[in-house]
Design a protein around this motif. Structure first.
Motif, PDB file in Angstrom:
ATOM      1  N   TYR A  62       0.822  -1.218   0.000  1.00  0.00           N
ATOM      2  CA  TYR A  62       0.000   0.000   0.000  1.00  0.00           C
ATOM      3  C   TYR A  62       0.852   1.263   0.000  1.00  0.00           C
ATOM      4  CZ  TYR A  62      -3.457   3.439   1.472  1.00  0.00           C
ATOM      5  OH  TYR A  62      -4.264   4.544   1.558  1.00  0.00           O
ATOM      6  N   ARG A  63       1.948   1.269   0.762  1.00  0.00           N
ATOM      7  CA  ARG A  63       2.739   2.483   0.921  1.00  0.00           C
ATOM      8  C   ARG A  63       3.837   2.636  -0.114  1.00  0.00           C
ATOM      9  NH1 ARG A  63       5.079   2.770   6.768  1.00  0.00           N
ATOM     10  NH2 ARG A  63       6.075   4.584   5.781  1.00  0.00           N
ATOM     11  N   TRP A  64       4.338   1.516  -0.667  1.00  0.00           N
ATOM     12  CA  TRP A  64       5.520   1.616  -1.500  1.00  0.00           C
ATOM     13  C   TRP A  64       5.347   0.993  -2.879  1.00  0.00           C
ATOM     14  CZ3 TRP A  64       8.338   5.084   0.619  1.00  0.00           C
ATOM     15  CH2 TRP A  64       8.406   5.192   2.004  1.00  0.00           C
ATOM     16  N   ILE A  65       4.985  -0.265  -2.958  1.00  0.00           N
ATOM     17  CA  ILE A  65       5.009  -0.952  -4.254  1.00  0.00           C
ATOM     18  C   ILE A  65       3.971  -0.374  -5.205  1.00  0.00           C
ATOM     19  CG2 ILE A  65       4.537  -3.140  -5.406  1.00  0.00           C
ATOM     20  CD1 ILE A  65       6.028  -4.576  -3.273  1.00  0.00           C
ATOM     21  N   MET A  66       2.738  -0.222  -4.772  1.00  0.00           N
ATOM     22  CA  MET A  66       1.718   0.293  -5.689  1.00  0.00           C
ATOM     23  C   MET A  66       1.937   1.755  -6.061  1.00  0.00           C
ATOM     24  SD  MET A  66      -1.808  -1.721  -4.759  1.00  0.00           S
ATOM     25  CE  MET A  66      -1.861  -1.202  -3.052  1.00  0.00           C
ATOM     26  N   PRO A  67       2.293   2.646  -5.133  1.00  0.00           N
ATOM     27  CA  PRO A  67       2.586   4.022  -5.564  1.00  0.00           C
ATOM     28  C   PRO A  67       3.764   4.123  -6.535  1.00  0.00           C
ATOM     29  CG  PRO A  67       2.136   3.976  -3.212  1.00  0.00           C
ATOM     30  CD  PRO A  67       2.233   2.550  -3.653  1.00  0.00           C
ATOM     31  N   MET A  68       4.820   3.345  -6.290  1.00  0.00           N
ATOM     32  CA  MET A  68       5.966   3.415  -7.199  1.00  0.00           C
ATOM     33  C   MET A  68       5.622   2.783  -8.548  1.00  0.00           C
ATOM     34  SD  MET A  68       9.058   2.629  -4.488  1.00  0.00           S
ATOM     35  CE  MET A  68      10.405   3.192  -5.509  1.00  0.00           C
ATOM     36  N   THR A  69       4.782   1.756  -8.542  1.00  0.00           N
ATOM     37  CA  THR A  69       4.326   1.175  -9.804  1.00  0.00           C
ATOM     38  C   THR A  69       3.544   2.199 -10.614  1.00  0.00           C
ATOM     39  OG1 THR A  69       4.214  -1.028  -8.808  1.00  0.00           O
ATOM     40  CG2 THR A  69       2.999  -0.693 -10.853  1.00  0.00           C
ATOM     41  N   LYS A  70       2.711   2.984  -9.944  1.00  0.00           N
ATOM     42  CA  LYS A  70       1.939   4.012 -10.657  1.00  0.00           C
ATOM     43  C   LYS A  70       2.847   5.138 -11.145  1.00  0.00           C
ATOM     44  CE  LYS A  70      -1.238   4.611  -7.443  1.00  0.00           C
ATOM     45  NZ  LYS A  70      -2.487   5.105  -6.801  1.00  0.00           N
ATOM     46  N   ASP A  71       3.914   5.423 -10.420  1.00  0.00           N
ATOM     47  CA  ASP A  71       4.879   6.407 -10.922  1.00  0.00           C
ATOM     48  C   ASP A  71       5.504   5.937 -12.230  1.00  0.00           C
ATOM     49  OD1 ASP A  71       4.382   8.049  -8.791  1.00  0.00           O
ATOM     50  OD2 ASP A  71       6.169   7.461  -7.651  1.00  0.00           O
ATOM     51  N   VAL A  72       5.838   4.660 -12.298  1.00  0.00           N
ATOM     52  CA  VAL A  72       6.379   4.105 -13.539  1.00  0.00           C
ATOM     53  C   VAL A  72       5.352   4.201 -14.660  1.00  0.00           C
ATOM     54  CG1 VAL A  72       7.142   1.962 -14.650  1.00  0.00           C
ATOM     55  CG2 VAL A  72       8.038   2.586 -12.407  1.00  0.00           C
ATOM     56  N   GLN A  73       4.095   3.923 -14.342  1.00  0.00           N
ATOM     57  CA  GLN A  73       3.045   4.017 -15.360  1.00  0.00           C
ATOM     58  C   GLN A  73       2.940   5.432 -15.912  1.00  0.00           C
ATOM     59  OE1 GLN A  73      -0.764   2.086 -14.368  1.00  0.00           O
ATOM     60  NE2 GLN A  73       0.272   1.080 -12.651  1.00  0.00           N
ATOM     61  N   VAL A  74       2.975   6.424 -15.031  1.00  0.00           N
ATOM     62  CA  VAL A  74       2.862   7.807 -15.493  1.00  0.00           C
ATOM     63  C   VAL A  74       4.070   8.188 -16.336  1.00  0.00           C
ATOM     64  CG1 VAL A  74       2.804  10.218 -14.735  1.00  0.00           C
ATOM     65  CG2 VAL A  74       1.382   8.507 -13.578  1.00  0.00           C
ATOM     66  N   LYS A  75       5.287   7.800 -15.910  1.00  0.00           N
ATOM     67  CA  LYS A  75       6.476   8.093 -16.705  1.00  0.00           C
ATOM     68  C   LYS A  75       6.366   7.493 -18.105  1.00  0.00           C
ATOM     69  CE  LYS A  75       9.846   8.430 -12.906  1.00  0.00           C
ATOM     70  NZ  LYS A  75      10.430   9.739 -13.294  1.00  0.00           N
ATOM     71  N   TYR A  76       5.850   6.280 -18.169  1.00  0.00           N
ATOM     72  CA  TYR A  76       5.703   5.617 -19.460  1.00  0.00           C
ATOM     73  C   TYR A  76       4.649   6.309 -20.320  1.00  0.00           C
ATOM     74  CZ  TYR A  76       4.502   1.947 -22.837  1.00  0.00           C
ATOM     75  OH  TYR A  76       4.239   1.248 -23.985  1.00  0.00           O
ATOM     76  N   LEU A  77       3.502   6.622 -19.730  1.00  0.00           N
ATOM     77  CA  LEU A  77       2.405   7.200 -20.509  1.00  0.00           C
ATOM     78  C   LEU A  77       2.752   8.597 -21.010  1.00  0.00           C
ATOM     79  CD1 LEU A  77      -0.615   6.017 -18.337  1.00  0.00           C
ATOM     80  CD2 LEU A  77      -0.042   5.265 -20.651  1.00  0.00           C
ATOM     81  N   LEU A  78       3.492   9.370 -20.248  1.00  0.00           N
ATOM     82  CA  LEU A  78       3.859  10.728 -20.696  1.00  0.00           C
ATOM     83  C   LEU A  78       4.677  10.688 -21.975  1.00  0.00           C
ATOM     84  CD1 LEU A  78       4.750  12.467 -17.299  1.00  0.00           C
ATOM     85  CD2 LEU A  78       2.810  12.983 -18.795  1.00  0.00           C
ATOM     86  N   ARG A  79       5.335   9.574 -22.236  1.00  0.00           N
ATOM     87  CA  ARG A  79       6.144   9.469 -23.465  1.00  0.00           C
ATOM     88  C   ARG A  79       5.564   8.460 -24.447  1.00  0.00           C
ATOM     89  NH1 ARG A  79      12.267   8.592 -21.977  1.00  0.00           N
ATOM     90  NH2 ARG A  79      12.311   8.762 -24.253  1.00  0.00           N
ATOM     91  N   ARG A  80       4.365   7.990 -24.185  1.00  0.00           N
ATOM     92  CA  ARG A  80       3.747   6.944 -25.015  1.00  0.00           C
ATOM     93  C   ARG A  80       3.530   7.376 -26.453  1.00  0.00           C
ATOM     94  NH1 ARG A  80       1.915   4.146 -28.166  1.00  0.00           N
ATOM     95  NH2 ARG A  80       0.757   2.178 -27.944  1.00  0.00           N
ATOM     96  N   LEU A  81       3.343   8.666 -26.696  1.00  0.00           N
ATOM     97  CA  LEU A  81       3.091   9.165 -28.066  1.00  0.00           C
ATOM     98  C   LEU A  81       4.316   9.761 -28.708  1.00  0.00           C
ATOM     99  CD1 LEU A  81      -0.395  10.857 -27.506  1.00  0.00           C
ATOM    100  CD2 LEU A  81       0.101   8.524 -28.249  1.00  0.00           C
ATOM    101  N   ASP A  82       5.502   9.617 -28.094  1.00  0.00           N
ATOM    102  CA  ASP A  82       6.718  10.165 -28.689  1.00  0.00           C
ATOM    103  C   ASP A  82       6.977   9.520 -30.047  1.00  0.00           C
ATOM    104  OD1 ASP A  82       6.956  11.611 -26.466  1.00  0.00           O
ATOM    105  OD2 ASP A  82       8.743  10.625 -25.658  1.00  0.00           O
TER     106      ASP A  82
END
Length: 378
Positions: free
Chosen positions: A358-378
Motif C-alpha cells: 500500500y505504501r511503496w510498491i503500488m505508488p511506485m508502480t503508478k509512478d512508472v506508469q505515469v512516466k511511461y504514458l507521458l512518453r507513449r506518443l513520442d
C-alpha cells in the motif's frame, strides 16, 4: 707422402663437383615446387611456394627444416611432408572457426539462427496473472529475509571489507558489492536484455557470452529508458528493512545479503512491470489517455489510472498470502485458511506485507506508469 694424399683429395673433390652441383640443383627444384597456401586449392601460377604473412618466423624455420629432411628422403618424403602441412592447415582453420564462434555466440550455438522469445509471458493478456505470481515471489523473499536481524553493516560504506571501491576511494557497501557481482554474471547470459528486467547498475553491464534474444515489441521504445531502481534501493534500505527485521546484528552478512538480492530483484521487477500495466490501460482507453498525454497532464494520468477498489483487493490478497505462506502448515488441512492477522506464530506479520504494497510498491508502480504514458506518443 702427405703431399700425395693432399693431391689425391683435391682430385677427388674435382671429380665429384659435377655430382654435387646436380644434387644442389635437385634440392633447389624441390624447395621451389608449388605448395598450396592456407585456404587455397592450388598454388601460385609462378610455381613459387606461398608463405602466408601470418606465419611466425619459428614456423617458417620449422617448415624449411622439414623441406630439407624431405629432400634427403627423396620425392616420396616431400609429398608426405606437403600432405602433413595441408592437414595442419586444415586443423588450424577449424580451430580459428571455433574460436570465432566462441567470441560471437558461444560454442555450440548456431549464430545463423535468429533467437526469438517464443513464450507468452510478456503478452499483455497475461499481465494480471504475472502480477499475481510476482506477489508470491516477493512474499517468499521477504519471509526469508525476516529470519535474520537487520545487520545494518551490510548497507554501510567502509563497514565490511569487500573488494569494491568508489572512484573517490571509499569502499562500497556489501550490498552494492553483491549486486554488482550478480549483475555481472547474470548480465552475460542476457538477463537484462529482457524488457521486464532492470539492472541496479546498468552502466556496468558486461558483454553477452550468448547471442541476444529478440523480444516482441509490446512496449513503446521509451520503456527502455525508465529505471527507478535508485528509489527502490532507498525505499528498501531506509523504510522496508527497519520495519520488517528485528534490530541488531547476528553476523549473518552473507546469508542476509543474498536474501536482500532476491527481495530487491523481485520488487524491482514488480514495480517496473507498471509499463505493461500502463500499455494495457492505454489500449483499453486510447482517447482518454491520448488527450492527457498530449497535455502532459501527469496528475490527470495518475487519477485516470488509479482504481482504489482494485488496490484495496490487492492489499487484502497479499496480506492473506503472507498469513498462509508464513505459517507452519501441518499434515491436517485447517477448516479455513483465514488465519488471524498479526499472529505471533507467523514468520512475518501479514499486515506489514500489506502495508509494503500500500505504501511503496503500488505508488511506485503508478509512478512508472505515469512516466511511461507521458512518453507513449513520442
Amino acid at each position: 707422402m702427405r703431399a700425395r694424399v693432399s693431391s689425391r683429395a683435391r682430385a677427388s673433390v674435382v671429380a665429384r663437383a659435377p655430382a654435387l652441383a646436380t644434387t644442389r640443383a635437385r634440392r633447389r627444384d624441390i624447395a621451389t615446387r608449388d605448395v598450396p597456401g592456407d585456404g587455397d586449392d592450388d598454388g601460385d601460377d609462378d610455381g613459387a611456394m606461398t608463405m602466408p604473412a601470418s606465419l611466425s618466423s619459428a614456423r617458417s624455420i620449422a617448415r624449411a627444416a622439414n623441406l630439407r629432411r624431405a629432400t634427403r628422403r627423396g620425392g616420396d618424403g616431400a609429398r608426405a611432408a606437403a600432405d602433413a602441412r595441408r592437414r595442419r592447415r586444415a586443423r588450424g582453420r577449424d580451430a580459428r572457426a571455433t574460436a570465432a564462434k566462441d567470441r560471437v555466440g558461444g560454442g555450440g550455438v548456431n549464430e545463423s539462427v535468429d533467437y526469438e522469445d517464443l513464450s507468452d509471458r510478456l503478452k499483455l493478456d497475461n499481465v494480471r496473472q504475472s502480477l499475481i505470481r510476482q506477489e508470491d515471489s516477493i512474499i517468499f523473499a521477504l519471509i526469508e529475509r525476516a529470519q535474520y536481524k537487520l545487520n545494518s553493516a551490510i548497507y554501510s560504506k567502509n563497514a565490511v571489507p569487500v573488494p569494491c571501491f568508489a572512484p573517490n576511494g571509499d569502499r562500497a557497501s556489501m550490498l552494492e558489492f553483491m549486486l554488482r557481482e550478480v549483475e555481472q554474471s547474470h548480465g552475460k547470459i542476457r538477463r537484462y536484455t529482457s524488457p521486464d528486467e532492470h539492472a541496479f547498475y546498468p552502466e556496468a553491464q558486461p558483454p553477452l557470452v550468448i547471442p541476444p534474444i529478440a523480444f516482441k515489441d509490446v512496449l513503446h521504445p521509451c520503456a527502455e529508458s525508465i529505471n527507478i531502481n535508485d528509489r527502490i534501493m532507498e525505499m528498501y534500505v531506509d523504510n522496508l528493512l527497519p520495519e520488517m527485521c528485528e534490530s541488531g546484528d547476528d553476523n549473518n552478512y552473507g546469508s542476509a545479503s543474498l536474501c536482500d538480492l532476491s527481495c530487491l530483484q523481485t520488487i524491482s521487477r514488480r514495480i517496473h512491470y507498471g509499463k505493461y500495466v500502463a500499455e494495457s490501460k492505454f489500449l483499453a482507453q486510447p482517447e482518454e489517455y491520448t488527450e492527457l498525454i498530449k497535455a502532459q497532464d501527469a496528475d490527470g494520468l495518475m487519477e485516470l489510472l488509479t482504481n482504489q477498489a482494485v488496490e484495496d483487493r490487492v492489499v487484502r490478497r497479499v496480506a492473506n498470502k503472507a498469513a498462509v505462506y508464513g505459517s507452519d502448515i501441518s499434515e491436517e488441512i485447517p477448516d479455513t485458511l483465514a488465519l488471524p492477522v498479526g499472529s505471533e506464530s507467523l514468520k512475518l506479520a501479514p499486515e506489514k506485507v500489506g502495508e509494503l504494497y500500500y505504501r511503496w510498491i503500488m505508488p511506485m508502480t503508478k509512478d512508472v506508469q505515469v512516466k511511461y504514458l507521458l512518453r507513449r506518443l513520442d
